[in-house]
Motif scaffolding. Sequence first.
Motif, short mmCIF file in Angstrom:
data_model
loop_
_atom_site.label_atom_id
_atom_site.label_comp_id
_atom_site.label_asym_id
_atom_site.label_seq_id
_atom_site.Cartn_x
_atom_site.Cartn_y
_atom_site.Cartn_z
N GLY A 331 3.65 18.96 2.38
CA GLY A 331 3.09 19.08 1.05
C GLY A 331 2.70 17.76 0.42
O GLY A 331 2.34 17.71 -0.76
N ARG A 332 2.73 16.68 1.21
CA ARG A 332 2.39 15.37 0.64
C ARG A 332 0.90 15.20 0.46
O ARG A 332 0.44 14.49 -0.44
N VAL A 333 0.10 15.80 1.35
CA VAL A 333 -1.35 15.72 1.25
C VAL A 333 -1.91 17.11 0.97
O VAL A 333 -1.49 18.09 1.59
N THR A 334 -2.85 17.18 0.04
CA THR A 334 -3.56 18.42 -0.25
C THR A 334 -4.86 18.43 0.54
O THR A 334 -5.63 17.46 0.49
N TYR A 335 -5.10 19.49 1.27
CA TYR A 335 -6.32 19.57 2.07
C TYR A 335 -7.28 20.57 1.45
O TYR A 335 -6.97 21.75 1.30
N GLU A 336 -8.45 20.06 1.07
CA GLU A 336 -9.51 20.84 0.44
C GLU A 336 -10.68 20.96 1.42
O GLU A 336 -10.62 20.44 2.54
N THR A 337 -11.75 21.61 1.00
CA THR A 337 -12.93 21.73 1.85
C THR A 337 -14.21 21.44 1.06
O THR A 337 -14.22 21.51 -0.17
N ALA A 338 -15.26 21.14 1.79
CA ALA A 338 -16.61 21.03 1.22
C ALA A 338 -17.57 21.67 2.21
O ALA A 338 -17.46 21.47 3.42
N SER A 339 -18.50 22.44 1.69
CA SER A 339 -19.45 23.15 2.54
C SER A 339 -20.59 22.23 2.98
O SER A 339 -20.78 21.13 2.45
N ASP A 340 -21.36 22.71 3.95
CA ASP A 340 -22.54 21.97 4.39
C ASP A 340 -23.48 21.68 3.21
O ASP A 340 -24.00 20.57 3.08
N LYS A 341 -23.71 22.70 2.37
CA LYS A 341 -24.63 22.52 1.25
C LYS A 341 -24.11 21.49 0.26
O LYS A 341 -24.86 20.62 -0.20
N GLU A 342 -22.83 21.59 -0.09
CA GLU A 342 -22.24 20.61 -1.01
C GLU A 342 -22.34 19.20 -0.43
O GLU A 342 -22.62 18.23 -1.15
N THR A 343 -22.11 19.10 0.86
CA THR A 343 -22.15 17.80 1.54
C THR A 343 -23.55 17.22 1.54
O THR A 343 -23.74 16.02 1.27
#
Length: 403
Positions: A331-343
Amino acid sequence: MTNAPITLGPMPDANGYFGEYGGSFIPPNLSAAMADISKAYDEITKREDFQAELHSLFANYVGRPSPIFHAKRLSDKLGGAQIHLKREDLNHTGAHKINHCLGEALLAKFMNKKKVIAETGAGQHGVALATACALVGIPCEIHMGQVDIEKEHPNTTKIRILGATLVPVTRGQATLKEAVDNAFEEYLKNPEDYFYAIGSIVGPDPFPRMVRDFQSIVGKEAREQFQDTHGKLPDIVAACVGGGSNAIGLFTAFLNDASVKIVGVEPAGKSLDVVGQHAATLTKGKPGVIHGMRCYVLEDSEGVPSAVHSIASGLDYPGIGPQHSYLKDAGRVTYETASDKETLDAFMELSHVEGIIPALESAHAVAWAIRTAPTLPKDTHILINLSGRGDKDADYVAKLLNI
Protein backbone atom coordinates in the motif's frame (compact mmCIF):
# COMPACT_ATOMS: atom_id res chain seq x y z
CA MET A 1 8.87 -18.32 -1.80
CA THR A 2 9.24 -16.33 1.40
CA ASN A 3 6.52 -14.84 3.57
CA ALA A 4 8.38 -11.83 4.94
CA PRO A 5 6.24 -9.22 6.71
CA ILE A 6 5.47 -5.94 4.98
CA THR A 7 8.36 -3.55 5.56
CA LEU A 8 10.00 -0.70 3.69
CA GLY A 9 13.41 -1.63 5.02
CA PRO A 10 16.26 -3.03 2.90
CA MET A 11 15.01 -5.12 -0.01
CA PRO A 12 15.32 -7.75 -1.40
CA ASP A 13 16.24 -10.48 1.09
CA ALA A 14 19.19 -12.83 0.69
CA ASN A 15 17.21 -14.98 -1.76
CA GLY A 16 16.20 -12.09 -3.98
CA TYR A 17 12.63 -11.74 -2.67
CA PHE A 18 10.61 -8.60 -2.06
CA GLY A 19 8.11 -10.21 0.31
CA GLU A 20 6.63 -13.00 -1.82
CA TYR A 21 7.81 -11.54 -5.13
CA GLY A 22 11.08 -11.88 -7.03
CA GLY A 23 13.34 -14.86 -6.57
CA SER A 24 15.01 -16.74 -9.38
CA PHE A 25 12.85 -19.12 -11.43
CA ILE A 26 15.44 -20.26 -13.97
CA PRO A 27 16.74 -23.50 -15.53
CA PRO A 28 19.32 -25.29 -13.35
CA ASN A 29 22.07 -24.66 -15.90
CA LEU A 30 21.65 -20.91 -15.39
CA SER A 31 21.93 -20.93 -11.61
CA ALA A 32 25.71 -20.81 -11.66
CA ALA A 33 25.72 -17.97 -14.20
CA MET A 34 23.29 -15.90 -12.10
CA ALA A 35 25.35 -16.60 -8.98
CA ASP A 36 28.47 -15.38 -10.80
CA ILE A 37 26.72 -12.15 -11.86
CA SER A 38 25.47 -11.58 -8.34
CA LYS A 39 28.90 -12.17 -6.83
CA ALA A 40 30.60 -9.92 -9.40
CA TYR A 41 28.01 -7.18 -8.87
CA ASP A 42 28.45 -7.28 -5.10
CA GLU A 43 32.22 -7.16 -5.53
CA ILE A 44 32.45 -4.41 -8.13
CA THR A 45 30.06 -2.04 -6.35
CA LYS A 46 32.24 -2.11 -3.25
CA ARG A 47 35.29 -0.99 -5.22
CA GLU A 48 36.17 2.70 -5.06
CA ASP A 49 37.62 2.66 -8.60
CA PHE A 50 34.31 1.37 -10.02
CA GLN A 51 32.26 3.96 -8.15
CA ALA A 52 34.65 6.72 -9.24
CA GLU A 53 34.49 5.65 -12.89
CA LEU A 54 30.69 5.32 -12.88
CA HIS A 55 30.13 8.71 -11.25
CA SER A 56 32.64 10.33 -13.60
CA LEU A 57 30.69 8.91 -16.55
CA PHE A 58 27.41 10.09 -15.03
CA ALA A 59 28.80 13.62 -14.79
CA ASN A 60 30.91 13.91 -17.93
CA TYR A 61 29.26 11.46 -20.35
CA VAL A 62 25.59 11.35 -19.37
CA GLY A 63 25.41 14.97 -18.19
CA ARG A 64 24.12 14.35 -14.66
CA PRO A 65 22.61 15.70 -12.55
CA SER A 66 19.54 16.09 -14.75
CA PRO A 67 17.62 19.25 -13.80
CA ILE A 68 14.14 19.68 -12.34
CA PHE A 69 11.93 22.02 -14.37
CA HIS A 70 8.83 23.76 -13.02
CA ALA A 71 6.18 23.41 -15.73
CA LYS A 72 4.65 26.74 -14.73
CA ARG A 73 2.68 27.46 -17.87
CA LEU A 74 1.09 24.03 -17.79
CA SER A 75 0.41 24.35 -14.05
CA ASP A 76 -1.17 27.79 -14.51
CA LYS A 77 -3.31 26.54 -17.38
CA LEU A 78 -4.62 23.63 -15.31
CA GLY A 79 -5.29 25.86 -12.32
CA GLY A 80 -4.30 23.48 -9.56
CA ALA A 81 -1.19 21.76 -8.25
CA GLN A 82 2.28 22.75 -9.41
CA ILE A 83 3.84 20.25 -11.83
CA HIS A 84 7.61 19.71 -11.86
CA LEU A 85 9.57 17.50 -14.25
CA LYS A 86 12.74 15.54 -13.46
CA ARG A 87 14.39 15.89 -16.87
CA GLU A 88 15.82 12.43 -17.57
CA ASP A 89 15.00 13.18 -21.21
CA LEU A 90 18.06 15.46 -21.23
CA ASN A 91 20.48 12.60 -20.52
CA HIS A 92 22.85 11.41 -23.23
CA THR A 93 20.79 8.98 -25.39
CA GLY A 94 17.57 10.72 -24.31
CA ALA A 95 16.25 8.67 -21.40
CA HIS A 96 16.90 7.17 -17.97
CA LYS A 97 18.09 3.89 -19.51
CA ILE A 98 21.70 5.04 -19.79
CA ASN A 99 21.93 5.03 -15.97
CA HIS A 100 21.82 1.26 -15.63
CA CYS A 101 23.28 0.48 -19.04
CA LEU A 102 26.60 2.05 -18.08
CA GLY A 103 26.62 -0.01 -14.91
CA GLU A 104 25.78 -3.24 -16.74
CA ALA A 105 28.36 -2.64 -19.47
CA LEU A 106 31.09 -1.95 -16.90
CA LEU A 107 30.06 -5.11 -15.03
CA ALA A 108 30.20 -7.18 -18.23
CA LYS A 109 33.70 -5.81 -18.91
CA PHE A 110 34.76 -6.60 -15.35
CA MET A 111 33.54 -10.20 -15.86
CA ASN A 112 35.43 -10.50 -19.19
CA LYS A 113 32.26 -11.29 -21.14
CA LYS A 114 32.54 -11.56 -24.92
CA LYS A 115 29.09 -10.29 -25.89
CA VAL A 116 26.27 -8.34 -24.27
CA ILE A 117 22.71 -9.32 -25.20
CA ALA A 118 19.52 -7.41 -24.48
CA GLU A 119 15.90 -6.88 -25.41
CA THR A 120 14.29 -3.53 -26.12
CA GLY A 121 10.72 -2.29 -26.58
CA ALA A 122 10.71 1.38 -27.47
CA GLY A 123 14.39 1.16 -28.37
CA GLN A 124 15.66 3.41 -25.57
CA HIS A 125 17.30 0.53 -23.70
CA GLY A 126 18.73 -0.70 -26.99
CA VAL A 127 20.23 2.69 -27.84
CA ALA A 128 21.58 3.19 -24.32
CA LEU A 129 23.15 -0.27 -24.16
CA ALA A 130 24.62 0.02 -27.66
CA THR A 131 26.10 3.34 -26.54
CA ALA A 132 27.55 1.90 -23.31
CA CYS A 133 28.98 -1.14 -25.10
CA ALA A 134 30.63 1.08 -27.72
CA LEU A 135 32.16 3.07 -24.87
CA VAL A 136 33.65 0.04 -23.09
CA GLY A 137 34.44 -1.94 -26.25
CA ILE A 138 32.15 -5.01 -25.99
CA PRO A 139 30.06 -6.41 -28.88
CA CYS A 140 26.33 -5.80 -28.37
CA GLU A 141 23.26 -7.62 -29.72
CA ILE A 142 19.79 -6.10 -29.37
CA HIS A 143 16.58 -8.14 -29.86
CA MET A 144 13.52 -6.08 -30.81
CA GLY A 145 10.01 -6.99 -31.92
CA GLN A 146 9.27 -6.29 -35.57
CA VAL A 147 6.21 -4.22 -34.63
CA ASP A 148 8.39 -2.00 -32.44
CA ILE A 149 11.11 -1.78 -35.08
CA GLU A 150 8.58 -0.28 -37.49
CA LYS A 151 7.09 1.95 -34.79
CA GLU A 152 10.39 3.24 -33.38
CA HIS A 153 12.46 3.55 -36.55
CA PRO A 154 14.69 6.43 -35.32
CA ASN A 155 15.98 4.29 -32.45
CA THR A 156 16.65 1.26 -34.62
CA THR A 157 18.80 3.44 -36.88
CA LYS A 158 20.77 4.69 -33.87
CA ILE A 159 21.34 1.12 -32.62
CA ARG A 160 22.88 0.17 -35.96
CA ILE A 161 24.95 3.37 -36.21
CA LEU A 162 26.39 2.64 -32.76
CA GLY A 163 27.71 -0.69 -34.05
CA ALA A 164 25.29 -3.08 -32.35
CA THR A 165 23.58 -5.99 -34.09
CA LEU A 166 19.80 -5.56 -34.26
CA VAL A 167 17.85 -8.85 -34.27
CA PRO A 168 14.21 -8.53 -35.46
CA VAL A 169 11.73 -10.76 -33.63
CA THR A 170 8.67 -11.73 -35.68
CA ARG A 171 6.96 -14.41 -33.60
CA GLY A 172 3.83 -13.92 -31.50
CA GLN A 173 2.84 -10.28 -31.15
CA ALA A 174 6.38 -9.30 -32.20
CA THR A 175 6.67 -6.81 -29.34
CA LEU A 176 8.53 -6.60 -26.03
CA LYS A 177 7.63 -9.96 -24.46
CA GLU A 178 8.74 -11.81 -27.57
CA ALA A 179 11.94 -9.76 -27.68
CA VAL A 180 12.68 -10.82 -24.09
CA ASP A 181 12.00 -14.48 -24.96
CA ASN A 182 14.26 -14.31 -28.01
CA ALA A 183 17.12 -12.57 -26.23
CA PHE A 184 16.97 -15.03 -23.34
CA GLU A 185 17.12 -17.98 -25.72
CA GLU A 186 20.25 -16.53 -27.31
CA TYR A 187 21.79 -15.97 -23.87
CA LEU A 188 21.11 -19.62 -22.94
CA LYS A 189 23.40 -20.74 -25.78
CA ASN A 190 26.50 -19.53 -23.92
CA PRO A 191 25.89 -17.95 -20.50
CA GLU A 192 29.56 -18.35 -19.63
CA ASP A 193 30.68 -15.92 -22.33
CA TYR A 194 27.53 -13.80 -22.80
CA PHE A 195 26.05 -11.19 -20.47
CA TYR A 196 22.29 -10.58 -20.56
CA ALA A 197 21.75 -6.90 -19.76
CA ILE A 198 18.10 -6.80 -18.69
CA GLY A 199 16.48 -3.45 -19.46
CA SER A 200 14.32 -2.98 -16.38
CA ILE A 201 13.89 -4.10 -12.75
CA VAL A 202 12.60 -7.47 -13.95
CA GLY A 203 13.94 -10.99 -14.34
CA PRO A 204 15.69 -13.28 -11.87
CA ASP A 205 17.79 -12.02 -8.98
CA PRO A 206 20.12 -10.04 -9.03
CA PHE A 207 18.66 -7.94 -11.87
CA PRO A 208 15.70 -6.30 -10.07
CA ARG A 209 18.00 -4.96 -7.33
CA MET A 210 20.93 -4.27 -9.62
CA VAL A 211 18.99 -2.14 -12.11
CA ARG A 212 17.18 -0.42 -9.22
CA ASP A 213 20.48 0.47 -7.57
CA PHE A 214 21.87 2.02 -10.76
CA GLN A 215 18.62 3.94 -11.32
CA SER A 216 18.38 5.18 -7.73
CA ILE A 217 20.53 8.17 -8.65
CA VAL A 218 17.38 9.73 -10.15
CA GLY A 219 15.58 9.90 -6.81
CA LYS A 220 18.69 10.82 -4.83
CA GLU A 221 19.27 13.83 -7.10
CA ALA A 222 15.59 14.80 -7.17
CA ARG A 223 15.27 14.72 -3.39
CA GLU A 224 18.26 17.00 -2.87
CA GLN A 225 17.34 19.33 -5.74
CA PHE A 226 13.74 19.78 -4.60
CA GLN A 227 14.73 20.47 -1.02
CA ASP A 228 17.38 22.97 -2.12
CA THR A 229 14.86 24.87 -4.26
CA HIS A 230 11.69 24.62 -2.17
CA GLY A 231 12.91 23.87 1.34
CA LYS A 232 10.65 20.81 1.48
CA LEU A 233 9.95 17.51 -0.24
CA PRO A 234 7.39 17.25 -3.06
CA ASP A 235 3.88 16.27 -1.97
CA ILE A 236 3.55 13.69 -4.74
CA VAL A 237 6.08 11.88 -6.92
CA ALA A 238 4.85 10.06 -10.02
CA ALA A 239 6.22 8.06 -12.93
CA CYS A 240 5.02 5.75 -15.68
CA VAL A 241 5.31 2.02 -15.00
CA GLY A 242 5.97 -0.74 -17.51
CA GLY A 243 8.73 -2.99 -16.21
CA GLY A 244 9.27 -0.22 -13.71
CA SER A 245 12.89 0.99 -13.79
CA ASN A 246 12.33 4.73 -14.18
CA ALA A 247 9.64 4.66 -11.50
CA ILE A 248 11.66 2.74 -8.93
CA GLY A 249 14.63 5.00 -9.68
CA LEU A 250 12.59 7.98 -8.50
CA PHE A 251 10.51 6.24 -5.82
CA THR A 252 13.36 4.62 -3.86
CA ALA A 253 14.53 7.91 -2.34
CA PHE A 254 11.04 8.71 -1.01
CA LEU A 255 9.74 5.33 0.21
CA ASN A 256 10.25 6.13 3.89
CA ASP A 257 8.81 9.66 3.69
CA ALA A 258 5.25 9.37 4.96
CA SER A 259 4.48 12.90 3.77
CA VAL A 260 5.15 11.99 0.13
CA LYS A 261 2.45 10.24 -1.87
CA ILE A 262 3.89 7.95 -4.56
CA VAL A 263 2.00 7.19 -7.77
CA GLY A 264 2.83 4.78 -10.59
CA VAL A 265 0.91 5.18 -13.86
CA GLU A 266 0.23 2.10 -15.97
CA PRO A 267 -1.02 1.94 -19.58
CA ALA A 268 -4.80 1.51 -19.84
CA GLY A 269 -4.32 1.27 -23.60
CA LYS A 270 -7.52 1.14 -25.61
CA SER A 271 -9.64 -0.52 -22.92
CA LEU A 272 -9.03 -1.77 -19.38
CA ASP A 273 -12.00 -4.11 -19.76
CA VAL A 274 -10.66 -6.11 -22.71
CA VAL A 275 -7.79 -8.59 -22.39
CA GLY A 276 -5.06 -7.70 -24.86
CA GLN A 277 -6.12 -4.07 -25.15
CA HIS A 278 -4.07 -2.73 -22.21
CA ALA A 279 -0.87 -3.43 -20.24
CA ALA A 280 -2.04 -2.48 -16.74
CA THR A 281 -0.37 -5.38 -14.95
CA LEU A 282 -0.82 -4.22 -11.35
CA THR A 283 -4.36 -2.97 -11.98
CA LYS A 284 -5.68 -6.07 -13.72
CA GLY A 285 -3.11 -8.81 -13.15
CA LYS A 286 -2.50 -11.39 -10.43
CA PRO A 287 0.60 -13.02 -8.92
CA GLY A 288 2.38 -15.46 -11.20
CA VAL A 289 5.76 -16.27 -12.72
CA ILE A 290 7.24 -14.77 -15.88
CA HIS A 291 10.80 -14.40 -17.16
CA GLY A 292 12.44 -15.88 -14.10
CA MET A 293 10.59 -13.91 -11.39
CA ARG A 294 7.39 -14.01 -9.35
CA CYS A 295 5.36 -10.84 -9.81
CA TYR A 296 1.97 -9.62 -10.93
CA VAL A 297 1.22 -10.98 -14.41
CA LEU A 298 -1.50 -10.38 -16.98
CA GLU A 299 -2.80 -13.81 -18.01
CA ASP A 300 -5.36 -15.03 -20.51
CA SER A 301 -8.10 -17.59 -19.85
CA GLU A 302 -5.58 -20.43 -20.25
CA GLY A 303 -3.28 -19.06 -17.55
CA VAL A 304 -0.44 -17.97 -19.82
CA PRO A 305 0.84 -14.37 -20.22
CA SER A 306 -1.74 -12.52 -22.26
CA ALA A 307 -1.39 -10.27 -25.23
CA VAL A 308 -0.95 -6.66 -24.16
CA HIS A 309 -1.24 -3.26 -25.79
CA SER A 310 0.04 0.26 -25.19
CA ILE A 311 0.60 3.21 -27.45
CA ALA A 312 4.06 3.28 -25.81
CA SER A 313 6.24 0.33 -26.87
CA GLY A 314 8.34 0.56 -23.70
CA LEU A 315 5.31 -0.21 -21.50
CA ASP A 316 4.02 -3.09 -23.62
CA TYR A 317 4.79 -5.90 -21.14
CA PRO A 318 2.54 -8.42 -19.28
CA GLY A 319 4.76 -8.54 -16.17
CA ILE A 320 6.13 -5.98 -13.71
CA GLY A 321 9.15 -5.56 -11.47
CA PRO A 322 8.76 -7.63 -8.29
CA GLN A 323 9.45 -4.63 -6.07
CA HIS A 324 6.47 -2.82 -7.60
CA SER A 325 4.35 -5.91 -6.90
CA TYR A 326 5.47 -5.75 -3.28
CA LEU A 327 4.86 -2.01 -2.97
CA LYS A 328 1.33 -2.45 -4.32
CA ASP A 329 0.52 -5.05 -1.68
CA ALA A 330 2.19 -2.93 1.00
CA GLY A 331 0.00 0.00 0.00
CA ARG A 332 2.99 2.34 -0.15
CA VAL A 333 2.56 3.12 -3.85
CA THR A 334 -0.76 3.89 -5.54
CA TYR A 335 -0.98 2.56 -9.07
CA GLU A 336 -3.21 4.48 -11.48
CA THR A 337 -3.71 4.25 -15.25
CA ALA A 338 -3.80 6.49 -18.31
CA SER A 339 -5.36 5.54 -21.63
CA ASP A 340 -3.80 5.81 -25.07
CA LYS A 341 -5.98 8.84 -25.82
CA GLU A 342 -5.09 10.63 -22.58
CA THR A 343 -1.43 9.88 -23.22
CA LEU A 344 -1.52 11.19 -26.77
CA ASP A 345 -3.30 14.33 -25.60
CA ALA A 346 -0.69 14.83 -22.86
CA PHE A 347 2.12 14.32 -25.38
CA MET A 348 0.76 17.16 -27.49
CA GLU A 349 -0.17 19.40 -24.54
CA LEU A 350 3.30 19.34 -22.99
CA SER A 351 4.81 19.95 -26.42
CA HIS A 352 2.54 22.95 -27.13
CA VAL A 353 2.55 24.55 -23.69
CA GLU A 354 6.10 23.96 -22.46
CA GLY A 355 8.07 23.18 -25.61
CA ILE A 356 9.02 19.73 -24.29
CA ILE A 357 8.26 16.66 -26.42
CA PRO A 358 8.01 13.71 -24.00
CA ALA A 359 8.39 10.03 -24.73
CA LEU A 360 5.00 8.35 -25.02
CA GLU A 361 5.99 6.28 -21.99
CA SER A 362 6.60 9.40 -19.87
CA ALA A 363 3.45 11.02 -21.25
CA HIS A 364 1.40 8.49 -19.25
CA ALA A 365 2.61 10.14 -16.03
CA VAL A 366 2.03 13.59 -17.54
CA ALA A 367 -1.52 12.53 -18.48
CA TRP A 368 -2.21 11.49 -14.88
CA ALA A 369 -0.86 14.83 -13.63
CA ILE A 370 -3.00 16.78 -16.11
CA ARG A 371 -6.05 14.86 -14.90
CA THR A 372 -5.19 15.21 -11.21
CA ALA A 373 -3.59 18.64 -10.78
CA PRO A 374 -6.84 20.66 -11.16
CA THR A 375 -8.36 18.74 -8.21
CA LEU A 376 -5.54 19.76 -5.82
CA PRO A 377 -4.61 23.04 -4.07
CA LYS A 378 -2.15 25.35 -5.83
CA ASP A 379 0.45 24.87 -3.11
CA THR A 380 0.61 21.10 -3.82
CA HIS A 381 3.77 20.05 -5.66
CA ILE A 382 3.81 17.08 -8.05
CA LEU A 383 7.19 15.80 -9.25
CA ILE A 384 7.08 13.65 -12.39
CA ASN A 385 9.96 11.59 -13.71
CA LEU A 386 10.06 12.65 -17.35
CA SER A 387 11.89 9.47 -18.19
CA GLY A 388 12.57 10.08 -21.88
CA ARG A 389 12.22 12.42 -24.81
CA GLY A 390 9.83 11.93 -27.67
CA ASP A 391 12.13 12.15 -30.69
CA LYS A 392 11.65 8.42 -31.20
CA ASP A 393 7.85 8.84 -31.19
CA ALA A 394 7.51 12.00 -33.28
CA ASP A 395 7.01 10.29 -36.66
CA TYR A 396 4.60 7.73 -35.18
CA VAL A 397 2.51 10.43 -33.47
CA ALA A 398 2.54 12.59 -36.60
CA LYS A 399 1.17 9.65 -38.58
CA LEU A 400 -1.52 8.94 -35.97
CA LEU A 401 -2.66 12.57 -35.90
CA ASN A 402 -2.09 13.26 -39.61
CA ILE A 403 0.20 16.18 -38.78
